[in-house]
Design a protein around this motif. Structure first.
Motif, PDB file in Angstrom:
ATOM      1  N   ALA A 386       1.207  -0.963   0.052  1.00 36.19           N
ATOM      2  CA  ALA A 386       0.168   0.154  -0.232  1.00 36.19           C
ATOM      3  C   ALA A 386       0.858   1.014   0.213  1.00 36.19           C
ATOM      4  CB  ALA A 386      -1.180   0.495   1.253  1.00 36.19           C
ATOM      5  N   LEU A 387       1.980   1.161   1.000  1.00 38.55           N
ATOM      6  CA  LEU A 387       3.002   2.156   0.826  1.00 38.55           C
ATOM      7  C   LEU A 387       3.437   2.614  -1.085  1.00 38.55           C
ATOM      8  CD1 LEU A 387       4.023   4.738   3.079  1.00 38.55           C
ATOM      9  CD2 LEU A 387       5.905   2.977   3.009  1.00 38.55           C
ATOM     10  N   GLU A 388       3.920   1.442  -0.696  1.00 36.27           N
ATOM     11  CA  GLU A 388       4.330   1.361  -2.269  1.00 36.27           C
ATOM     12  C   GLU A 388       3.336   2.633  -3.605  1.00 36.27           C
ATOM     13  OE1 GLU A 388       5.763  -2.375  -4.002  1.00 36.27           O
ATOM     14  OE2 GLU A 388       7.522  -1.627  -2.212  1.00 36.27           O
ATOM     15  N   ASN A 389       1.827   1.998  -3.499  1.00 34.47           N
ATOM     16  CA  ASN A 389       0.946   2.394  -4.007  1.00 34.47           C
ATOM     17  C   ASN A 389       1.082   3.803  -3.940  1.00 34.47           C
ATOM     18  OD1 ASN A 389       0.800  -0.520  -5.802  1.00 34.47           O
ATOM     19  ND2 ASN A 389      -1.532  -0.559  -4.444  1.00 34.47           N
ATOM     20  N   VAL A 390       1.144   4.517  -2.590  1.00 36.73           N
ATOM     21  CA  VAL A 390       0.852   5.179  -2.441  1.00 36.73           C
ATOM     22  C   VAL A 390       2.022   6.672  -3.139  1.00 36.73           C
ATOM     23  CG1 VAL A 390       0.568   7.339  -0.660  1.00 36.73           C
ATOM     24  CG2 VAL A 390      -0.781   5.044  -0.492  1.00 36.73           C
ATOM     25  N   VAL A 391       2.721   5.914  -2.825  1.00 33.73           N
ATOM     26  CA  VAL A 391       3.997   6.449  -3.641  1.00 33.73           C
ATOM     27  C   VAL A 391       4.076   7.115  -4.844  1.00 33.73           C
ATOM     28  CG1 VAL A 391       6.528   6.709  -3.464  1.00 33.73           C
ATOM     29  CG2 VAL A 391       5.885   5.830  -1.036  1.00 33.73           C
ATOM     30  N   SER A 392       4.058   5.605  -5.563  1.00 37.90           N
ATOM     31  CA  SER A 392       3.391   5.343  -7.047  1.00 37.90           C
ATOM     32  C   SER A 392       2.795   6.514  -7.666  1.00 37.90           C
ATOM     33  CB  SER A 392       3.528   4.031  -7.319  1.00 37.90           C
ATOM     34  OG  SER A 392       3.168   4.257  -9.119  1.00 37.90           O
ATOM     35  N   ARG A 393       1.724   6.901  -6.989  1.00 35.16           N
ATOM     36  CA  ARG A 393       0.330   7.816  -7.219  1.00 35.16           C
ATOM     37  C   ARG A 393       1.144   9.164  -7.575  1.00 35.16           C
ATOM     38  NH1 ARG A 393      -2.671   3.829  -4.380  1.00 35.16           N
ATOM     39  NH2 ARG A 393      -3.529   5.538  -3.230  1.00 35.16           N
ATOM     40  N   LYS A 394       1.665   9.701  -5.971  1.00 36.93           N
ATOM     41  CA  LYS A 394       2.569  10.649  -5.630  1.00 36.93           C
ATOM     42  C   LYS A 394       3.279  11.336  -6.884  1.00 36.93           C
ATOM     43  CE  LYS A 394       0.018  12.221  -2.091  1.00 36.93           C
ATOM     44  NZ  LYS A 394      -1.354  13.385  -2.621  1.00 36.93           N
ATOM     45  N   GLY A 409       8.544  26.695 -10.466  1.00 38.75           N
ATOM     46  CA  GLY A 409       7.409  26.217  -9.468  1.00 38.75           C
ATOM     47  C   GLY A 409       7.920  25.456  -9.599  1.00 38.75           C
ATOM     48  N   VAL A 410       7.855  23.894 -10.449  1.00 37.24           N
ATOM     49  CA  VAL A 410       8.695  22.659 -10.056  1.00 37.24           C
ATOM     50  C   VAL A 410       9.035  22.279  -8.913  1.00 37.24           C
ATOM     51  CG1 VAL A 410       9.031  20.597 -10.892  1.00 37.24           C
ATOM     52  CG2 VAL A 410       7.628  21.630 -13.046  1.00 37.24           C
ATOM     53  N   GLU A 411      10.163  22.916  -9.301  1.00 34.06           N
ATOM     54  CA  GLU A 411      11.308  22.644  -7.515  1.00 34.06           C
ATOM     55  C   GLU A 411      10.208  23.254  -6.235  1.00 34.06           C
ATOM     56  OE1 GLU A 411      14.681  25.176  -8.355  1.00 34.06           O
ATOM     57  OE2 GLU A 411      15.372  24.049 -10.081  1.00 34.06           O
ATOM     58  N   ARG A 412       9.810  24.876  -6.215  1.00 31.25           N
ATOM     59  CA  ARG A 412       8.506  24.812  -4.835  1.00 31.25           C
ATOM     60  C   ARG A 412       7.911  24.217  -4.587  1.00 31.25           C
ATOM     61  NH1 ARG A 412       7.742  29.253  -6.908  1.00 31.25           N
ATOM     62  NH2 ARG A 412       5.366  29.045  -7.378  1.00 31.25           N
ATOM     63  N   GLN A 413       7.035  23.621  -5.916  1.00 34.37           N
ATOM     64  CA  GLN A 413       6.029  22.746  -5.462  1.00 34.37           C
ATOM     65  C   GLN A 413       6.495  20.928  -5.717  1.00 34.37           C
ATOM     66  OE1 GLN A 413       3.255  21.689  -8.645  1.00 34.37           O
ATOM     67  NE2 GLN A 413       2.254  24.083  -8.500  1.00 34.37           N
ATOM     68  N   SER A 414       7.504  20.647  -5.614  1.00 30.56           N
ATOM     69  CA  SER A 414       8.798  19.570  -5.510  1.00 30.56           C
ATOM     70  C   SER A 414       8.894  19.626  -3.957  1.00 30.56           C
ATOM     71  CB  SER A 414       9.585  19.141  -6.623  1.00 30.56           C
ATOM     72  OG  SER A 414      10.235  18.113  -6.285  1.00 30.56           O
ATOM     73  N   ARG A 415       9.536  21.014  -3.856  1.00 32.16           N
ATOM     74  CA  ARG A 415      10.507  21.009  -2.597  1.00 32.16           C
ATOM     75  C   ARG A 415       9.198  20.575  -0.651  1.00 32.16           C
ATOM     76  NH1 ARG A 415      13.187  24.752  -4.506  1.00 32.16           N
ATOM     77  NH2 ARG A 415      11.746  26.400  -3.287  1.00 32.16           N
ATOM     78  N   ASN A 416       7.484  21.175  -1.621  1.00 32.91           N
ATOM     79  CA  ASN A 416       6.912  20.996  -0.597  1.00 32.91           C
ATOM     80  C   ASN A 416       6.154  19.940  -0.810  1.00 32.91           C
ATOM     81  OD1 ASN A 416       6.919  23.871  -0.505  1.00 32.91           O
ATOM     82  ND2 ASN A 416       5.160  24.596  -1.821  1.00 32.91           N
ATOM     83  N   ALA A 417       5.972  19.062  -1.866  1.00 28.82           N
ATOM     84  CA  ALA A 417       5.833  17.772  -1.888  1.00 28.82           C
ATOM     85  C   ALA A 417       6.720  16.626  -1.654  1.00 28.82           C
ATOM     86  CB  ALA A 417       5.126  17.155  -3.184  1.00 28.82           C
ATOM     87  N   GLU A 419       8.501  17.452   1.046  1.00 22.37           N
ATOM     88  CA  GLU A 419       8.370  17.654   2.804  1.00 22.37           C
ATOM     89  C   GLU A 419       6.841  16.663   2.826  1.00 22.37           C
ATOM     90  OE1 GLU A 419       8.389  22.091   3.402  1.00 22.37           O
ATOM     91  OE2 GLU A 419      10.735  22.289   2.872  1.00 22.37           O
ATOM     92  N   ARG A 420       6.215  17.084   2.279  1.00 26.47           N
ATOM     93  CA  ARG A 420       4.435  17.104   3.101  1.00 26.47           C
ATOM     94  C   ARG A 420       4.890  14.942   2.842  1.00 26.47           C
ATOM     95  NH1 ARG A 420      -0.376  17.793   3.849  1.00 26.47           N
ATOM     96  NH2 ARG A 420      -1.948  16.341   3.233  1.00 26.47           N
ATOM     97  N   LEU A 421       5.807  14.763   1.807  1.00 25.19           N
ATOM     98  CA  LEU A 421       5.161  13.392   1.442  1.00 25.19           C
ATOM     99  C   LEU A 421       6.850  12.821   2.604  1.00 25.19           C
ATOM    100  CD1 LEU A 421       4.971  10.615  -0.096  1.00 25.19           C
ATOM    101  CD2 LEU A 421       6.631  10.866  -1.987  1.00 25.19           C
ATOM    102  N   SER A 422       7.556  13.249   2.812  1.00 23.54           N
ATOM    103  CA  SER A 422       8.138  12.726   4.559  1.00 23.54           C
ATOM    104  C   SER A 422       7.430  12.859   5.671  1.00 23.54           C
ATOM    105  CB  SER A 422       9.597  13.496   4.270  1.00 23.54           C
ATOM    106  OG  SER A 422      10.230  13.576   3.093  1.00 23.54           O
TER     107      SER A 422
END
Length: 524
Positions: A386-394, A409-417, A419-422
């Motif tokens: 399930a964790l792999e599926n969540v990471v894959s979808r993200k 923007g990609v870099e900013r969203q990537s950083r935010n994503a 951090e949120r993913l962590s």
């Protein structure tokens, strides 16, 4: 006379058949119709005061027989005399039966001592007691005022007595009269008369009512029982302690009560009390006496006619006590049985809970433990996937957005994503760990319970388990046949194979000598 053979059925069919209720109520109607109203003389026995319901139950007896008696709550509260253990009384009521216990009884609505002798003995004993205290001494008596301005009268406001007194005062010398209404007969008469005397003495002239200069306690004539309230100690003490001069005018000239001894003066009649309190005018005395006698006679005849009419109407109406007699008695009987019923109910519930507790077995706990263990394993297998599926979808969502966004923007969203993913990964890992700890704790608790109930704990205490070839445990030696192959299991799941060589032989005495180790082929 013997019944010839073959005729028993025909003879029995000629006898009327009744139910128990029909017989009981037929006897009840017969007794009540035959003895509608009776007077019974006997000694009170078994009296312990009124029941919690207000009814009184006891027996009346003489030297040869006894009869159950009951006084309903409504009648008991109206009695002038209450029954006492060992007192000989005359009870008035009606006979009836109680089908619930197949007994007859008298329902009493009036009770009185057996003759005036018992009351006179009680009266003389009380007279000697109060006289010994000095309540009747002449040194305590006060002089009556010659011309009082205010007269206080303690009597019934609706009887002929107050009318006689008021007529005599108005005819001889009209002045201010204050009437304190009381009951002059009945259970509360003594308390009300004593309270009235003390209340007049407590007047201080405020509130628009002046303090009386003289008191008159009055009542018309009657039997010793009717006048008994004025023989009570509370009334005698109130009269003796009165600071206002008091005239006793209870009954006729031949009627003597204890309040007459404690009062400052005694009048032969209530009218005589008015004459004593007011200066005498000889020319009006004869006319006043004649009018008072006519008034008393007319009121007496009118009261007699009304009383007879009331009695006739009452005889034609059903008595409420008669209608409620049996339900009241059944209610009291049910109350007696309530305690036993509650105990029986508790015992039944306890037995039912015991049966339910016996149904709890190690097999049930084992099944629950296996189910929770399987669920735990399934969750452990599903979580990484399930964790792999969540990471894959993200990651896919992130890649899709990256193609539409600028590098910054990609870099900013990537950083935010990232951090949120962590953060979500950390929270997910903590949640998984907490869930694993909870499930593991429950699993360990059930495993400990299973071990405590398992037969292996019994084997650890030195016992052994004997099974047949099919692995079925054997409980008795009678289940083992000679030559049967057996498996004996000891602690630690260690087993040995044996063969039954002999059946029904008792084990030899092993209290002395070294113990021989078991050999293959021995029967345990």
């Amino acid at each position: 006379m013997s019944i010839p053979p073959g005729r028993s059925d025909s003879v029995r069919s000629n006898i009327a058949e009744y139910s128990v209720s029909e017989i009981s109520f037929a006897i009840k109607r017969t007794v009540e119709d035959r003895f509608e109203r009776v007077r019974v003389r006997g000694e009170v026995s078994g009296y312990r005061g009124p029941h919690s319901s207000g009814h009184a139950y006891f027996t009346l007896k003489d030297d040869k027989a006894r009869i159950d008696a009951v006084i309903w709550r409504g009648a008991f509260s109206k009695l002038a005399f209450k029954p006492e253990e060992g007192l000989e009384v005359i009870a008035t009521g009606k006979l009836t039966t109680y089908p619930g216990s197949s007994k007859y009884q008298i329902v009493i609505d009036n009770i009185e001592p057996a003759g005036a002798g018992a009351l006179m003995a009680l009266l003389e004993e009380r007279r000697r007691k109060l006289a010994a205290e000095g309540l009747f001494d002449t040194s305590r008596k006060q002089l009556l005022p010659y011309l009082p301005r205010v007269i206080g009268v303690v009597t019934s406001p609706t009887g002929a007595v107050i009318r006689d007194i008021m007529h005599r005062i108005n005819d001889r010398f009209p002045l201010h009269v204050i009437v304190w209404p009381v009951r002059v007969q009945g259970e509360t008469s003594a308390t009300e008369v004593a309270a009235a005397i003390e209340g007049f003495n407590a007047f201080d002239g405020s509130g628009g009512l002046p303090k009386p200069d003289i008191l008159i306690v009055a009542r018309g004539g009657g039997s010793l029982e009717d006048l008994w309230g004025f023989n009570e100690e509370i009334v005698v003490r109130a009269a003796a302690n009165s600071m206002i001069p008091l005239i006793s005018a209870v009954g006729h000239e031949t009627d003597w009560t204890l309040i007459d001894n404690a009062a400052d003066a005694r009048a032969p009649t209530p009218t005589g009390a008015a004459e004593i309190a007011i200066p005498v005018k000889a020319e009006l005395q004869a006319l006043t006496a004649q009018l008072g006698a006519r008034l008393g006679s007319g009121i007496g005849r009118l009261a007699d006619r009304k009383r007879e009419a009331l009695r006739a109407a009452r005889r034609g109406m059903p008595a409420p006590d008669g209608l409620l007699a049996m339900p009241r008695q059944r209610f009291d009987a049910a109350e007696f049985r309530l305690g036993h019923g509650l105990k029986a109910g508790v015992t039944a519930r306890r037995n039912a809970y015991g049966l339910l507790a016996n149904r709890l077995s190690p097999n049930c706990l084992t099944a629950l433990l296996d189910r929770d263990r399987s669920a735990f394993r399934q969750q452990a297998r599903d979580l990484p996937r399930a964790l792999e599926n969540v990471v894959s979808r993200k990651r896919e969502a992130l890649s899709s957005r990256a193609s539409r966004l600028s590098i910054a923007g990609v870099e900013r969203q990537s950083r935010n994503a990232g951090e949120r993913l962590s953060m979500l990964s950390s929270r997910l890992i903590r949640a998984i760990e907490n869930r694993l700890v909870t499930v593991r704790g429950g699993l360990e608790q059930k495993e400990r319970l299973l071990k405590s109930l398992s037969y292996e704990a019994v084997l650890e205490r030195g016992f052994a388990l004997v099974r047949d070839e099919a692995g079925v445990p054997l409980k008795r030696a009678a289940d083992v046949k000679k030559g049967s192959a057996l498996v004996i299991e000891f602690a630690g799941r260690q087993t040995i194979d044996v063969v039954a060589t002999e059946h029904g032989k008792k084990p030899a005495n092993r209290t002395s000598g070294p113990r021989k180790p078991p050999q293959q082929g021995d029967l345990f």
